[in-house]
Design an enzyme around this catalytic site. Structure first.
Site, PDB file in Angstrom:
ATOM      1  N   LYS A 169      58.270  26.899  37.093  1.00 15.14           N
ATOM      2  CA  LYS A 169      58.096  25.586  37.737  1.00 15.14           C
ATOM      3  C   LYS A 169      59.079  24.558  37.191  1.00 15.14           C
ATOM      4  O   LYS A 169      59.518  23.677  37.927  1.00 15.14           O
ATOM      5  CB  LYS A 169      56.657  25.087  37.581  1.00 15.14           C
ATOM      6  CG  LYS A 169      55.662  25.967  38.302  1.00 15.14           C
ATOM      7  CD  LYS A 169      54.833  25.245  39.326  1.00 15.14           C
ATOM      8  CE  LYS A 169      54.285  26.273  40.297  1.00 15.14           C
ATOM      9  NZ  LYS A 169      53.106  25.935  41.018  1.00 15.14           N
TER      10      LYS A 169
ATOM     11  N   LYS B 150      56.805  36.723  45.195  1.00 12.83           N
ATOM     12  CA  LYS B 150      55.438  36.600  45.713  1.00 12.83           C
ATOM     13  C   LYS B 150      55.377  35.574  46.845  1.00 12.83           C
ATOM     14  O   LYS B 150      56.180  34.631  46.881  1.00 12.83           O
ATOM     15  CB  LYS B 150      54.446  36.266  44.598  1.00 12.83           C
ATOM     16  CG  LYS B 150      54.372  34.816  44.193  1.00 12.83           C
ATOM     17  CD  LYS B 150      53.087  34.502  43.419  1.00 12.83           C
ATOM     18  CE  LYS B 150      53.013  32.988  43.245  1.00 12.83           C
ATOM     19  NZ  LYS B 150      51.757  32.435  42.879  1.00 12.83           N
TER      20      LYS B 150
ATOM     21  N   LYS C  15      52.753  29.204  48.501  1.00 16.90           N
ATOM     22  CA  LYS C  15      52.616  28.099  49.450  1.00 16.90           C
ATOM     23  C   LYS C  15      53.706  27.064  49.285  1.00 16.90           C
ATOM     24  O   LYS C  15      53.924  26.254  50.175  1.00 16.90           O
ATOM     25  CB  LYS C  15      51.219  27.480  49.418  1.00 16.90           C
ATOM     26  CG  LYS C  15      50.611  27.112  48.112  1.00 16.90           C
ATOM     27  CD  LYS C  15      49.227  26.511  48.397  1.00 16.90           C
ATOM     28  CE  LYS C  15      48.200  26.806  47.330  1.00 16.90           C
ATOM     29  NZ  LYS C  15      48.536  26.318  45.994  1.00 16.90           N
TER      30      LYS C  15
HETATM   31  P1  ATP Z   1      52.371  27.428  44.403  1.00 18.90           P
HETATM   32  O1  ATP Z   1      53.309  28.038  45.385  1.00 18.90           O
HETATM   33  O2  ATP Z   1      52.116  25.973  44.635  1.00 18.90           O
HETATM   34  O3  ATP Z   1      52.659  27.801  42.994  1.00 18.90           O
HETATM   35  P2  ATP Z   1      50.491  29.484  44.892  1.00 18.90           P
HETATM   36  O4  ATP Z   1      50.639  29.913  46.312  1.00 18.90           O
HETATM   37  O5  ATP Z   1      51.038  30.360  43.846  1.00 18.90           O
HETATM   38  O6  ATP Z   1      50.971  28.018  44.717  1.00 18.90           O
HETATM   39  P3  ATP Z   1      48.015  28.779  43.545  1.00 18.90           P
HETATM   40  O7  ATP Z   1      47.244  27.586  43.971  1.00 18.90           O
HETATM   41  O8  ATP Z   1      48.805  28.668  42.304  1.00 18.90           O
HETATM   42  O9  ATP Z   1      48.938  29.306  44.715  1.00 18.90           O
HETATM   43  O10 ATP Z   1      47.019  30.000  43.418  1.00 18.90           O
HETATM   44  C1  ATP Z   1      45.722  30.081  43.940  1.00 18.90           C
HETATM   45  C2  ATP Z   1      45.205  31.487  43.752  1.00 18.90           C
HETATM   46  O11 ATP Z   1      45.905  32.377  44.639  1.00 18.90           O
HETATM   47  C3  ATP Z   1      45.417  32.070  42.361  1.00 18.90           C
HETATM   48  O12 ATP Z   1      44.281  32.842  41.987  1.00 18.90           O
HETATM   49  C4  ATP Z   1      46.619  32.949  42.500  1.00 18.90           C
HETATM   50  O13 ATP Z   1      46.626  33.997  41.572  1.00 18.90           O
HETATM   51  C5  ATP Z   1      46.446  33.474  43.917  1.00 18.90           C
HETATM   52  N1  ATP Z   1      47.717  33.804  44.537  1.00 18.90           N
HETATM   53  C6  ATP Z   1      48.752  32.965  44.776  1.00 18.90           C
HETATM   54  N2  ATP Z   1      49.769  33.587  45.403  1.00 18.90           N
HETATM   55  C7  ATP Z   1      49.361  34.874  45.576  1.00 18.90           C
HETATM   56  C8  ATP Z   1      49.959  36.029  46.168  1.00 18.90           C
HETATM   57  N3  ATP Z   1      51.153  35.975  46.709  1.00 18.90           N
HETATM   58  N4  ATP Z   1      49.261  37.181  46.182  1.00 18.90           N
HETATM   59  C9  ATP Z   1      48.027  37.241  45.644  1.00 18.90           C
HETATM   60  N5  ATP Z   1      47.402  36.194  45.066  1.00 18.90           N
HETATM   61  C10 ATP Z   1      48.042  35.021  45.030  1.00 18.90           C
END
Ligand code: ATP
Ligand code: LTN
Length: 334
Positions: A115, A197, A200
């Site tokens: 980040k 991965k 969002k």
């Molecule tokens: P950002 O892109 O803002 O970092 P993010 O999409 O990684 O956000 P988070 O809010 O950090 O999402 O994560 C929410 C939950 O979703 C966490 O438990 C995280 O482990 C899970 N998660 C996020 N991305 C994935 C993915 N691609 N596959 C499986 N689980 C995910």
């Protein structure tokens, strides 16, 4: 453990539109756990401001996320669904735990490295101590289990280390939490770069399926998903694009990886992608319909927000008072 039941805590940030990765890696696994556990699901808005946010947008997204928790199947009476900012114990415990966390430990966190590379103009102290706030979230409720995607494993490890350190000084104050990571779907990859991965915060909207995407958009994004070109549906690391689509189909249909590979033996990529898209539409459509219905009932959602914040505050205060006493803060005069 709270009130004789094992406790479960998890949360998501309202930093963007929630994706299929968030759903399959986390939210989906949350449903049906409320029989066994006392469940807390938080919209972690304090964490969100470690990256600069537009205030009106953040407020709107936080409400959308909270409503989506319910639309995806969490019963708000059996599960405590609330905003982190409505329970001041999170921030208060976080401060105390900051004093039991080493800079060296935080320096090793890969999410901080990622980040801060992404937001080089705003490497704030909150971003650095983000895992301590996350530890506070979890420890505040004496959580036994924390269902998350695999990317959060390191944060769970530091939470356990902080809790053990605190307990070794003050006695058994905190329950030591265990991560709960689903077998399939724990890491859904980007549709445009299957070595990354699905996230969002990805700028390329074609890389992610959003929970609110309409059926045509979903099908279109799957059709465009990046794969190799040898036209064989096999599950292995040399074929990350196809592997990811198999994972997604497996989670959507509740079929095993072997069943999926057998089902698509000899089928071309075009037809396979369409089938994956359709399976995802059939999972998301009921959630979208329920969401549309819930957003019409403002009073109902407001009631949940109020009642659950009170419930969360009650349990949070219990732990917080115990911790404050242990570290030597003066007793409150009633
Ligand atoms: P950002 O892109 O803002 O970092 P993010 O999409 O990684 O956000 P988070 O809010 O950090 O999402 O994560 C929410 C939950 O979703 C966490 O438990 C995280 O482990 C899970 N998660 C996020 N991305 C994935 C993915 N691609 N596959 C499986 N689980 C995910
Ligand atoms: N850091 C997590 C979100 C999060 C969380 C938590 C998850 C904040 N507090 C407590 C589980 C338990 C993330 O970025 N996905």
């Amino acid at each position: 453990m709270l009130d004789g039941k094992k406790t479960l805590f998890s949360g998501m940030q309202a930093t963007g539109n929630i994706t299929l990765g968030n759903y399959m890696g986390a939210l989906k696994n949350w449903i049906t756990l409320d029989e066994e556990y006392q469940c807390f699901y938080c919209v972690v808005d304090l964490h969100s401001i470690t990256v600069r946010q537009d205030p009106a947008e953040l407020r709107k997204r936080a409400r959308t996320l909270l409503t989506l928790y319910i639309a995806a199947g969490l019963d708000p009476v059996k599960n405590c669904i609330y905003y982190q900012s409505h329970v001041s114990g999170h921030a208060e415990l976080s401060w105390i735990l900051n004093c039991f966390t080493y800079m060296g430990e935080l320096n090793r966190m890969t999410q901080f490295k990622d980040k801060s590379a992404k937001h080089a103009d705003n490497i704030n102290a909150g971003l650095f101590t983000y895992p301590v706030l996350m530890a506070a979230d979890i420890l505040l409720f004496q959580s036994d289990v924390v269902p998350v995607g695999v990317d959060q494993k390191q944060h769970l490890e530091i939470t356990r280390d902080i809790a053990e350190r605190f307990n070794s000084i003050y006695g058994d104050v905190f329950t030591i939490p265990e991560p709960y990571i689903g077998k399939v779907g724990a890491k859904i990859m980007s549709l445009q770069d299957p070595t990354k991965k699905m996230s969002k915060s990805d700028e390329n909207i074609n890389a992610s399926i959003y929970l609110m995407d309409d059926p045509d958009t979903i099908i279109r994004k799957f059709k465009r998903a990046v794969t190799d070109s040898d036209n064989q549906i096999l599950y292995n690391d040399e074929k990350p694009g196809i592997k990811n689509l198999i994972d997604i189909y497996s989670v959507s249909t509740n079929k095993t990886i072997d069943e999926v590979v057998k089902e698509f033996d000899g089928v071309g990529y075009g037809d396979f992608k369409l089938a994956v898209g359709e399976s995802v539409v059939s999972v998301l459509k009921p959630i979208q319909d329920k969401f549309a219905q819930l957003t019409k009932d403002k009073d109902y959602i407001d009631g949940i927000i109020k009642d659950n914040a009170e419930k969360a505050n009650y349990f949070a205060t219990k732990t917080l008072r115990k911790v404050q006493k242990k570290v030597g803060f003066p007793e409150r005069v009633r």
